[in-house]
Design a protein around this motif. Structure first.
Motif, PDB file in Angstrom:
ATOM      1  N   LEU A  41       5.330   4.508  -8.606  1.00 39.78           N
ATOM      2  CA  LEU A  41       4.117   4.391  -7.795  1.00 39.78           C
ATOM      3  C   LEU A  41       4.535   3.993  -6.382  1.00 39.78           C
ATOM      4  O   LEU A  41       5.249   3.007  -6.210  1.00 39.78           O
ATOM      5  N   MET A  42       4.135   4.755  -5.379  1.00 43.45           N
ATOM      6  CA  MET A  42       4.515   4.415  -4.011  1.00 43.45           C
ATOM      7  C   MET A  42       3.362   3.665  -3.343  1.00 43.45           C
ATOM      8  O   MET A  42       2.202   4.048  -3.488  1.00 43.45           O
ATOM      9  N   ALA A  93       4.183 -11.628  -8.732  1.00 40.69           N
ATOM     10  CA  ALA A  93       3.822 -10.683  -9.798  1.00 40.69           C
ATOM     11  C   ALA A  93       4.793  -9.500  -9.864  1.00 40.69           C
ATOM     12  O   ALA A  93       4.601  -8.586 -10.655  1.00 40.69           O
ATOM     13  N   ALA A  94       5.829  -9.497  -9.007  1.00 46.18           N
ATOM     14  CA  ALA A  94       6.792  -8.386  -9.018  1.00 46.18           C
ATOM     15  C   ALA A  94       8.171  -8.940  -8.704  1.00 46.18           C
ATOM     16  O   ALA A  94       8.288  -9.919  -7.964  1.00 46.18           O
ATOM     17  N   ASP A  95       9.207  -8.346  -9.300  1.00 41.80           N
ATOM     18  CA  ASP A  95      10.560  -8.817  -8.973  1.00 41.80           C
ATOM     19  C   ASP A  95      11.565  -7.666  -8.966  1.00 41.80           C
ATOM     20  O   ASP A  95      11.190  -6.492  -9.046  1.00 41.80           O
ATOM     21  N   ALA A 155      12.037  -1.227  -3.764  1.00 45.98           N
ATOM     22  CA  ALA A 155      11.112  -1.210  -4.905  1.00 45.98           C
ATOM     23  C   ALA A 155      11.089  -2.559  -5.599  1.00 45.98           C
ATOM     24  O   ALA A 155      12.006  -3.379  -5.450  1.00 45.98           O
ATOM     25  N   ARG A 156      10.029  -2.785  -6.344  1.00 43.54           N
ATOM     26  CA  ARG A 156       9.903  -3.958  -7.204  1.00 43.54           C
ATOM     27  C   ARG A 156       9.271  -3.496  -8.509  1.00 43.54           C
ATOM     28  O   ARG A 156       8.557  -2.495  -8.538  1.00 43.54           O
ATOM     29  N   GLY A 159       5.478  -3.509 -15.786  1.00 36.02           N
ATOM     30  CA  GLY A 159       6.562  -2.552 -16.044  1.00 36.02           C
ATOM     31  C   GLY A 159       6.557  -1.388 -15.069  1.00 36.02           C
ATOM     32  O   GLY A 159       7.530  -0.636 -14.989  1.00 36.02           O
ATOM     33  N   THR A 160       5.482  -1.237 -14.266  1.00 34.55           N
ATOM     34  CA  THR A 160       5.455  -0.144 -13.276  1.00 34.55           C
ATOM     35  C   THR A 160       6.443  -0.456 -12.151  1.00 34.55           C
ATOM     36  O   THR A 160       6.480  -1.582 -11.649  1.00 34.55           O
ATOM     37  N   ILE A 161       7.217   0.554 -11.780  1.00 33.49           N
ATOM     38  CA  ILE A 161       8.075   0.368 -10.603  1.00 33.49           C
ATOM     39  C   ILE A 161       7.275   0.793  -9.389  1.00 33.49           C
ATOM     40  O   ILE A 161       6.769   1.914  -9.322  1.00 33.49           O
ATOM     41  N   VAL A 162       7.103  -0.142  -8.459  1.00 32.36           N
ATOM     42  CA  VAL A 162       6.353   0.174  -7.242  1.00 32.36           C
ATOM     43  C   VAL A 162       7.354   0.361  -6.099  1.00 32.36           C
ATOM     44  O   VAL A 162       8.095  -0.552  -5.748  1.00 32.36           O
TER      45      VAL A 162
END
Ligand code: HEM
Length: 442
Positions: free
Chosen positions: A60-61, A75-77, A321-322, A338-341
């Protein structure tokens, strides 16, 4: 244009960019036209869209100035990096998160601050390497700029960690072989990339281990390696030896192609823009020598603005990305764990609201801008993983510009480049390695 189509399927309620190839998804487009792809996708779909990285891998971009906040979000790492390139990155900062990351990062930070770099005499090392590499260019008829800046950047990193100049070619060779670990071929037989990468990794591991142990026995901590090796965290503990070795390898990885690419783009823009070349020669001549420490950078506003503008137009790390690990909402959508942003830095740095006339090389946009916003430094990431080598990259690039102007300016020469220079996107945005700059009379 028309790299993506207006018709888009939805995935989790968000558009999948059109123009996908069977099996390979958007990769064929991204490999040839990465910047154009992200700019067009943002225009067509808005800030959120899916990119198909091939074989059903979707990313997801998030193409918005607001993405800066994602780098800082709890919320992201960065834990996905371990799966993507565990062999290459080991237990280095870039794969760590939370308290373990903070502990190592806080211990290493002082060595990379302007004061730490001055104490370690990094200015002198950078100056020496620049003179050795750039000095002879006045007598050449052409310069193969990408291999040339690559060699400069690698020599600087290796000399910063105390590798003697006489050993550099062995280290360079081992490092190039080590990069084979990035190729995800499962075959591990003699002569195959994985085998060669692992062999070089063991060589580097052993040599770096010796350097770290020596650095820990020294009474003084003047050089960068001694400072890193002897630094203690808040509990008085040293960075564990294996971790320090992995981080030294990371320095070569993270600080090599990135600065090499930026210096190459600086040279190309200077070769295309006589006005900026003349301003730079005037500034370098007035100062008489390149900056000797990070504190002296303020005397080089022209070189600094050329560096910043080259970096804005061609950020070597085109996208970061995170992975989502907690509750995250973007643009009103709840993003599944689990989504890679992906964060397309390259598009953020061409946002016309933040950077008017975004596709034009205009170094003057940086004049008088001493305080930078997080968006303006986004080429170096943001938040806890913000580039550790930020001050090194700044110092190195400005020193390169000043040395180039002094060397060629004194000889009454300048560089000349073709009007259009093709870009390559993988693994970093860089000029085509085949590009040759002519050395001509000014
Ligand atoms: C123009 C040059 C450079 C650019 C554009 C650049 C860019 C970046 C970016 C985008 C990140 C990831 C940040 C994030 O995910 O939030 C990063 C991390 C890092 N960079 Fe750089 N870098 C450059 C030069 C250097 C140099 C010269 C060094 C070393 C001397 C270096 C060492 C590192 C390290 C160790 C990290 C990982 C930090 C962490 O995870 O805590 N970089 N860099």
């Amino acid at each position: 244009m028309d790299l993506v189509s207006t018709k888009a399927q939805l995935r989790e309620g968000m558009p999948v960019a059109g123009g996908r190839w069977p099996v390979l998804g958007h990769m064929p487009t991204v490999l040839r036209r990465l910047t154009a792809f992200h700019l067009e996708a943002r225009e067509r779909y808005g800030a959120l869209y899916w990119m198909d990285a091939g074989f059903g891998n979707f990313q997801l971009m998030y193409s918005s100035a607001e993405a800066v906040a994602l780098f800082r979000s709890k919320a992201a790492d960065s834990s996905y990096m371990r799966n993507v390139a565990g062999d290459l990155l080991g237990e280095s900062l870039i794969v760590m998160d939370g308290a373990p990351h903070t502990k190592v990062r806080n211990t290493l930070n002082p060595s990379f601050s302007p004061k730490g770099l001055s104490t370690a005499n990094i200015g002198e090392i950078v100056g020496r390497v620049m003179t050795r590499h750039v000095g002879p260019w006045a007598g050449e008829s052409e310069v193969s700029i990408v291999p040339a800046t690559r060699e400069i950047a690698l020599d600087i990193i290796f000399q910063m960690i105390g590798i003697p100049a006489t050993d550099l070619s062995a280290w360079r060779k081992a490092y190039e072989e080590f990069l084979f670990t990035a190729i995800n071929l499962p075959i591990d037989l003699p002569g195959f990339p994985k085998w060669r990468g692992r062999k070089a990794s063991r060589w580097l591991q052993a040599r770096l281990g010796e350097l770290v142990r020596q650095a820990r026995t020294k009474d003084t901590a003047e050089g960068l390696l001694e400072r890193m090796a002897q630094a203690r965290d808040a509990d008085g503990e040293l960075v564990e030896e294996g971790q320090l070795i992995d981080n030294l390898r990371l320095l070569a990885l993270a600080g090599h192609e990135t600065t090499a690419s930026t210096m190459a783009w600086m040279a190309i823009h200077l070769a295309q823009e006589p006005k900026w070349w003349e301003a730079l020669v005037e500034e370098a001549t007035r100062n008489g020598q390149p900056p000797q420490s990070p504190m002296e950078l303020r005397n080089f506003p022209v070189a600094e603005s050329i560096f910043r503008e080259a970096l804005r137009l061609h950020p070597p790390v085109a996208a970061d990305a995170r992975v989502v690990i907690g509750d995250l909402e973007l643009e009103g959508h709840s993003i599944p764990k689990g989504t890679i942003v992906g964060i397309p830095i390259v598009a953020m740095l061409r946002d016309p609201d933040a950077f008017p006339d975004p596709h034009t090389f205009r170094p003057e946009r940086w004049h008088g801008k001493d305080r930078q916003t997080p968006l303006e430094t986004i080429a170096f990431g943001s938040g806890p993983h913000f580039c550790l080598g930020y001050h090194v990259a700044w110092m190195e690039s400005v020193c390169f510009g000043a040395q180039l102007a002094l060397t060629l300016g004194k000889a009454g020469k300048r560089l000349k480049a073709p009007a259009k220079v093709p870009e390559r996107y993988v693994p970093f945005i860089q000029p085509s390695p085949k590009i040759v700059l002519e050395v001509v009379g000014a």
